[in-house]
Motif scaffolding. Structure first.
Motif, PDB file in Angstrom:
ATOM      1  N   VAL A 730       0.881  -1.073   0.091  1.00 41.80           N
ATOM      2  CA  VAL A 730       0.015  -0.180   0.172  1.00 41.80           C
ATOM      3  C   VAL A 730       0.928   1.174   0.144  1.00 41.80           C
ATOM      4  N   GLU A 731       0.678   2.054  -1.109  1.00 43.27           N
ATOM      5  CA  GLU A 731       1.656   3.383  -1.029  1.00 43.27           C
ATOM      6  C   GLU A 731       0.713   4.451  -1.201  1.00 43.27           C
ATOM      7  N   PRO A 732       0.875   4.914   0.028  1.00 44.88           N
ATOM      8  CA  PRO A 732      -0.417   6.215  -0.008  1.00 44.88           C
ATOM      9  C   PRO A 732       0.192   7.533  -0.639  1.00 44.88           C
ATOM     10  N   PHE A 733       1.226   7.676  -0.981  1.00 49.27           N
ATOM     11  CA  PHE A 733       1.983   8.879  -1.356  1.00 49.27           C
ATOM     12  C   PHE A 733       2.184   8.813  -2.824  1.00 49.27           C
ATOM     13  N   ARG A 734       1.436   9.268  -3.880  1.00 52.85           N
ATOM     14  CA  ARG A 734       1.366   9.293  -5.085  1.00 52.85           C
ATOM     15  C   ARG A 734       1.307  10.796  -5.948  1.00 52.85           C
ATOM     16  N   GLN A 735       1.795  10.585  -7.166  1.00 57.65           N
ATOM     17  CA  GLN A 735       2.044  12.000  -7.987  1.00 57.65           C
ATOM     18  C   GLN A 735       1.945  11.774  -9.369  1.00 57.65           C
ATOM     19  N   VAL A 736       1.660  12.906 -10.090  1.00 53.06           N
ATOM     20  CA  VAL A 736       1.750  12.868 -11.380  1.00 53.06           C
ATOM     21  C   VAL A 736       1.988  14.450 -11.906  1.00 53.06           C
ATOM     22  N   VAL A 737       2.740  14.475 -12.982  1.00 58.84           N
ATOM     23  CA  VAL A 737       3.173  15.884 -13.402  1.00 58.84           C
ATOM     24  C   VAL A 737       2.698  15.779 -15.003  1.00 58.84           C
ATOM     25  N   THR A 738       1.628  16.878 -15.455  1.00 57.68           N
ATOM     26  CA  THR A 738       1.551  17.147 -16.591  1.00 57.68           C
ATOM     27  C   THR A 738       1.872  18.661 -17.177  1.00 57.68           C
ATOM     28  N   ARG A 739       1.850  18.669 -18.352  1.00 58.85           N
ATOM     29  CA  ARG A 739       1.870  20.040 -18.906  1.00 58.85           C
ATOM     30  C   ARG A 739       0.654  20.539 -19.666  1.00 58.85           C
ATOM     31  N   ASP A 740       0.370  21.597 -19.198  1.00 59.80           N
ATOM     32  CA  ASP A 740      -0.845  22.326 -20.175  1.00 59.80           C
ATOM     33  C   ASP A 740      -0.304  23.189 -21.110  1.00 59.80           C
ATOM     34  N   ASN A 741      -0.247  22.833 -22.513  1.00 66.49           N
ATOM     35  CA  ASN A 741       0.285  23.593 -23.414  1.00 66.49           C
ATOM     36  C   ASN A 741      -0.319  24.872 -23.679  1.00 66.49           C
ATOM     37  N   ALA A 742      -1.760  25.050 -23.446  1.00 68.40           N
ATOM     38  CA  ALA A 742      -2.438  26.406 -23.911  1.00 68.40           C
ATOM     39  C   ALA A 742      -1.935  27.341 -22.908  1.00 68.40           C
ATOM     40  N   THR A 743      -1.786  27.255 -21.561  1.00 69.45           N
ATOM     41  CA  THR A 743      -1.294  27.943 -20.474  1.00 69.45           C
ATOM     42  C   THR A 743       0.121  27.955 -20.150  1.00 69.45           C
ATOM     43  N   GLY A 744       0.894  27.037 -20.519  1.00 71.33           N
ATOM     44  CA  GLY A 744       2.319  26.926 -20.182  1.00 71.33           C
ATOM     45  C   GLY A 744       2.383  26.753 -18.752  1.00 71.33           C
ATOM     46  N   GLU A 745       1.665  26.096 -18.299  1.00 79.20           N
ATOM     47  CA  GLU A 745       1.771  25.426 -16.995  1.00 79.20           C
ATOM     48  C   GLU A 745       2.251  24.215 -16.668  1.00 79.20           C
ATOM     49  N   LEU A 746       2.845  23.927 -15.580  1.00 78.91           N
ATOM     50  CA  LEU A 746       3.050  22.422 -15.045  1.00 78.91           C
ATOM     51  C   LEU A 746       1.937  22.130 -14.057  1.00 78.91           C
ATOM     52  N   ILE A 747       1.155  20.920 -14.249  1.00 77.03           N
ATOM     53  CA  ILE A 747       0.203  20.902 -13.088  1.00 77.03           C
ATOM     54  C   ILE A 747       0.558  19.532 -12.461  1.00 77.03           C
ATOM     55  N   VAL A 748       1.139  19.844 -11.090  1.00 74.36           N
ATOM     56  CA  VAL A 748       1.471  18.907 -10.092  1.00 74.36           C
ATOM     57  C   VAL A 748       0.341  18.228  -9.429  1.00 74.36           C
ATOM     58  N   LYS A 749       0.069  16.987  -9.524  1.00 70.84           N
ATOM     59  CA  LYS A 749      -1.063  16.200  -8.678  1.00 70.84           C
ATOM     60  C   LYS A 749      -0.264  15.409  -7.703  1.00 70.84           C
ATOM     61  N   VAL A 750      -0.713  15.822  -6.288  1.00 67.88           N
ATOM     62  CA  VAL A 750      -0.174  14.819  -5.426  1.00 67.88           C
ATOM     63  C   VAL A 750      -1.131  14.385  -4.390  1.00 67.88           C
ATOM     64  N   VAL A 751      -1.150  13.077  -4.243  1.00 71.74           N
ATOM     65  CA  VAL A 751      -2.241  12.389  -3.293  1.00 71.74           C
ATOM     66  C   VAL A 751      -1.353  12.106  -1.986  1.00 71.74           C
ATOM     67  N   ASN A 752      -2.016  12.331  -0.867  1.00 75.26           N
ATOM     68  CA  ASN A 752      -1.521  11.887   0.344  1.00 75.26           C
ATOM     69  C   ASN A 752      -2.391  11.064   1.087  1.00 75.26           C
ATOM     70  N   ALA A 753      -2.598   9.778   1.041  1.00 80.25           N
ATOM     71  CA  ALA A 753      -3.564   9.024   1.516  1.00 80.25           C
ATOM     72  C   ALA A 753      -3.318   8.446   2.862  1.00 80.25           C
ATOM     73  N   GLN A 754      -3.108   9.247   3.781  1.00 74.83           N
ATOM     74  CA  GLN A 754      -2.529   8.726   5.205  1.00 74.83           C
ATOM     75  C   GLN A 754      -2.896   9.781   6.095  1.00 74.83           C
ATOM     76  N   ASP A 755      -2.729   9.092   7.509  1.00 73.70           N
ATOM     77  CA  ASP A 755      -2.976  10.080   8.652  1.00 73.70           C
ATOM     78  C   ASP A 755      -1.914  11.139   8.611  1.00 73.70           C
ATOM     79  N   ASN A 756      -0.635  10.971   8.184  1.00 75.03           N
ATOM     80  CA  ASN A 756       0.561  11.766   8.440  1.00 75.03           C
ATOM     81  C   ASN A 756       0.380  12.670   7.474  1.00 75.03           C
ATOM     82  N   ALA A 757       1.124  13.946   7.785  1.00 71.93           N
ATOM     83  CA  ALA A 757       1.283  15.098   6.627  1.00 71.93           C
ATOM     84  C   ALA A 757       2.781  14.643   6.288  1.00 71.93           C
ATOM     85  N   ALA A 758       2.918  14.956   4.967  1.00 68.59           N
ATOM     86  CA  ALA A 758       3.905  14.576   4.054  1.00 68.59           C
ATOM     87  C   ALA A 758       4.961  15.880   3.559  1.00 68.59           C
TER      88      ALA A 758
END
Length: 825
Positions: A730-758
């Protein structure tokens, strides 16, 4: 902490890390997240995420379809539901009221109508607690009527349960003995959720009524869909809409068109759902109620177009699924369904002067709907029979419409014999896309983030048509979010994905979890809805490779007690023994005495009978009884099991912590069509392995389970049935990073599915703007959104960022950064 790291402002940090009761917010775990911005990952199609609509949980009538009158054409029937009559949802108000089926019917598909001996009236109670109307809103009334008099006054009024009017009445004069449509509108003067529609006829003689309708004028884009539900779906920005199911598509398809009693044939046919609503069939629904087809194929295509989504219809393959195993061996019926599918494509894409394109144009849409994908079948359990028929569909479609992607499927689960065989057949045939379905526990989703990492990049693409974690709590949504990071990371393989089911009326629930809940006057998104919306509104165009450190593992050996159970089956057990790996006897029961060693639940009827332990209720489900210690490890379980009667086989549990956390060997499950090892965590089950073993009634089986560490071997009558090692973490800390070509932004999505802060050191690998937009979902794992309280809602703010900085992700949170890339001009 390095001075160059930019931290959250004190105020924002305090708000994000505010202690959530029971969340363990004071503890922290250290992570690193590194983005390799110099490399490009998979491209993400605009259609990556979509929605799946099935008429389950009253999703259509009484739901997305805005009609307020239930059983408007009096077609409800005991053949469809034992509680139904032609007057279901109706009550006589005065006079003589009869439901008639004779040659005076309006048309062949609309057989029944109401006959009133005047003066008389009827009242309709709608869905849920009644008909909901809002003060100041207008509602359109219509009815098809005829009379044997020169003229009959007909009045329609919205009332409260006591009969007090809530708006002006609609008054029309019915003239003549031919079916004619009469209309009017009413403005509600008061709001209510318990309204009624009162329809009365005055004078003398006979009045015949059919297709009594009350529709709000305020519908989604004027196309007859309930505004609040349609807007919630549209807010997801879906890339596609899969419709109309699901189990209701393939179940009953073997009846075809020629079964007795045309409207009772129990088979979903798309042609029944188009054209004028009064000419559409009313039909039985697999989920136990009737469907009016007021929401039909034309409306599905229109709704998809209104949202800018790709339509993706599913047609029956003439092999039943959803726990049933029947295949139609009628070549003529098969060819008829294939021709229906070709006609469907013409209805969607054909020119307005083609046979079926003309029907679309007559309904108000001369331009094509731009259909590009079509799925054949749903969750079939007979892989070879299904694929033989799928091949015939595909061959015919490719011959006439080579640009249409014909989607196959892989059965009802994420693994097992059916799954493996169907994937083999799809690959061998060069099928472009395969539909996968699975509903699993949160732990499964947290353990299988890398599921698609090893899929063949040159094989069929994946359409994840149905998936969900088995509850509507926030922790289920967290596990789904963690899994979705893996879907995006593998966007070159997973081309389409849709959570399921989409809608549920809280008073008509056949399945849970569901994304959007509603009643007759309100709707609300579940925690999973908020998660899906957050991801679907922040997809990006291309994956940017990233890595994150793992959470320290505390995984140990499989430990736990044992259990016996049945599911809709009567069975007996005997000679139960548990022996340690060192040969020490831990437990033994030959049932020569009482059952004092066993702990019973509240289901089933367990008794010691003739030296065996018998569960005699062949209708009871999940009758688990338990024995032993939850501290047992490295042991062998032996027993004898005999099916006495019922639908399935027997269930042998091991590694049992409690009634929600265990493994069990499900022998003869799914209506005795297959056997599997399932793992339950917090009540949600997932399948670890399966095959097509079925169980014979009256035969005694020798069952043996060897548990060693995290490895398990299973033996049936002395032969190895299978083995597995449950070493997924069970891995509660997961991430994916994508690029929005229209806005020039990096989109960083992070999931922390545990009772501890990360507490996370982040390196974005490129120059960025000094501030970024951050959106957070956070709450208690057990939080559930309801009509009255929605604890899981997004919060958006601005934070300071740099190329490298430290951010502390709150416990049990989903966080999305949108960071401007300064390296691009």
């Amino acid at each position: 902490m390095s001075p160059r790291h930019v931290l959250l402002s004190a105020a924002l940090a305090a708000s994000l890390l505010a202690a959530v009761p029971g969340s363990g917010a004071a503890a922290e775990t250290d992570y690193t997240l590194k983005v390799d911005a110099s490399k490009k990952g998979a491209s993400i199609d605009d259609t990556m995420y979509g929605v799946f609509f099935e008429d389950i949980n009253r999703a259509a009538d009484g739901g997305l379809y805005a009609e307020l009158v239930q059983n408007r054409s009096f077609e409800y029937d005991k053949a469809d539901n034992a509680a139904y009559t032609g007057l279901t949802a109706w009550a006589p108000h005065s006079g003589t009221v009869d439901v008639i089926d004779d040659d005076g019917r309006m048309n062949e598909r609309n057989r029944r109508y109401l006959k009133l001996g005047l003066p008389a009236g009827v009242i309709n109670s709608g869905y849920n607690s009644g008909i909901a109307v809002k003060e100041g809103q207008r509602y359109d009334f219509s009815v098809w009527a005829r009379t044997d008099q020169s003229g009959v006054p007909l009045t329609a009024t919205i009332t409260d349960p006591a009969g007090n009017p809530l708006g002006d009445a609609v008054k029309v004069q019915v003239k003549g003995d031919g079916w004619t449509r009469y209309t009017g509108s009413v403005r509600a003067k008061k709001s209510t959720t318990t309204g009624r529609l009162l329809v009365t006829g005055g004078g003398t003689g006979t009045l015949r009524l059919d297709m009594i309708s009350l529709m709000p004028q305020d519908t989604y884009k004027g196309h007859g869909l309930r505004r609040d539900l349609a807007e919630k779906i549209a807010a997801l920005k879906p890339g596609f809409v899969r419709f109309p199911g699901g189990c209701l598509v393939n179940t009953g398809s073997h009846y075809g068109y020629d079964a007795p009693n045309y409207e009772r044939r129990r088979s979903y046919q798309w042609k029944d759902t188009i054209g004028p609503v009064e000419q559409r069939a009313t039909n039985w629904n697999f989920w136990g109620y009737n469907q009016s087809y007021g929401l039909g194929y034309y409306e599905y295509f229109q709704f998809s177009e209104d949202m800018g989504a790709m339509p993706l219809p599913v047609v029956p393959a003439l092999v039943t699924g959803c726990g049933q195993n029947r295949a139609t061996n009628d070549p003529a019926l098969l060819q008829r369904h294939i021709q229906d599918t070709l006609d469907l494509i013409e209805f969607a894409n054909g020119p307005a002067d083609s046979t079926w394109g003309r029907k679309r144009a007559e309904m108000g849409h001369p331009k094509p709907f731009k259909l590009t994908h079509l799925a054949v079948g749903n969750e079939e359990n007979l892989p070879d029979e299904y694929f033989a028929r799928f091949t015939e569909f595909r061959k015919a479609i490719n011959a006439k419409y080579p640009d249409i992607t014909v989607v196959g499927n892989s059965g009802p689960d994420d693994t097992g014999g059916t799954f493996d065989r169907l994937w083999q057949l799809n690959k061998q045939a060069g099928v472009k896309m395969v539909d996968e379905h699975y509903y699993n526990s949160p732990s499964w989703f947290l353990e299988n983030n890398n599921r698609y990492d090893s899929y063949d990049r040159n094989g069929p693409k994946v359409f994840l048509g149905e998936y969900a974690s088995l509850d509507n709590k926030y922790f289920n949504a967290l596990s789904e979010a963690a899994y979705m990071t893996g879907l995006e990371r593998n966007a070159d393989v997973v081309k389409l994905a849709s959570y399921a089911p989409l809608l549920s009326n809280e008073d008509y629930v056949q399945w849970k979890p569901d994304m959007i809940w509603f009643n007759n006057h309100a709707s609300w998104g579940s925690a999973s809805y908020e998660t899906q919306k957050l991801f679907m509104n922040n997809v990006g165009d291309q994956v940017v490779p990233s890595t994150a450190s793992a959470t320290p593992s505390t995984q140990g050996p499989i430990t736990g007690a044992i259990g016996l159970s049945t599911w809709a089956t009567a069975a007996s057990y005997d000679d139960v023994k548990v022996t340690s790996a060192a040969g020490q006897q831990l437990f033994s029961d030959d049932f020569s005495g009482t059952d004092a060693q066993w702990t019973k639940g509240d289901k089933g009827v367990w008794n010691v009978v003739n030296g065996a332990y018998v569960q005699s209720d062949a209708a009871a489900e999940n009758t688990l009884v338990t024995a032993g210690s939850k501290d047992w490890r490295d042991y062998t379980l032996n027993l004898k099991a005999t099916k006495q009667s019922g639908r399935e086989g027997f269930l042998v549990a091991f590694g049992l912590k409690d009634t929600g956390n265990f493994y069990w060997w499900n022998l003869g499950g799914w209506n005795n069509t297959q056997s599997a090892v399932e793992k339950a965590v917090a009540g949600g089950k997932s399948t670890l392995m399966s095959n097509n073993t079925s169980i014979e009634t009256g035969r005694t089986y020798d069952v043996r389970v060897d548990v060693r560490g995290r490895h398990v071997e299973l033996f049936l009558d002395g032969q190895k049935w299978g083995e597995f090692t449950d070493d997924s973490r069970v891995e509660p800390f997961r991430q994916v990073v994508t690029r929005d070509n229209a806005t020039g932004e990096l989109i960083v999505k992070v999931v922390n599915a545990q009772d501890n802060a990360a507490r996370t050191s982040i390196d974005l690998g490129l120059p960025v703007a000094s501030t970024a937009k951050v959106t957070v979902l956070q709450g208690r794992p057990d939080d559930v959104n309801t009509e009255f309280t929605q604890p899981i809602k997004p919060r958006t703010s601005q934070i300071s960022v740099r190329t490298a900085f430290t951010h502390t992700f709150p416990p049990n949170s989903i966080t999305v950064f949108r960071v401007k890339d300064r390296s691009r001009k």
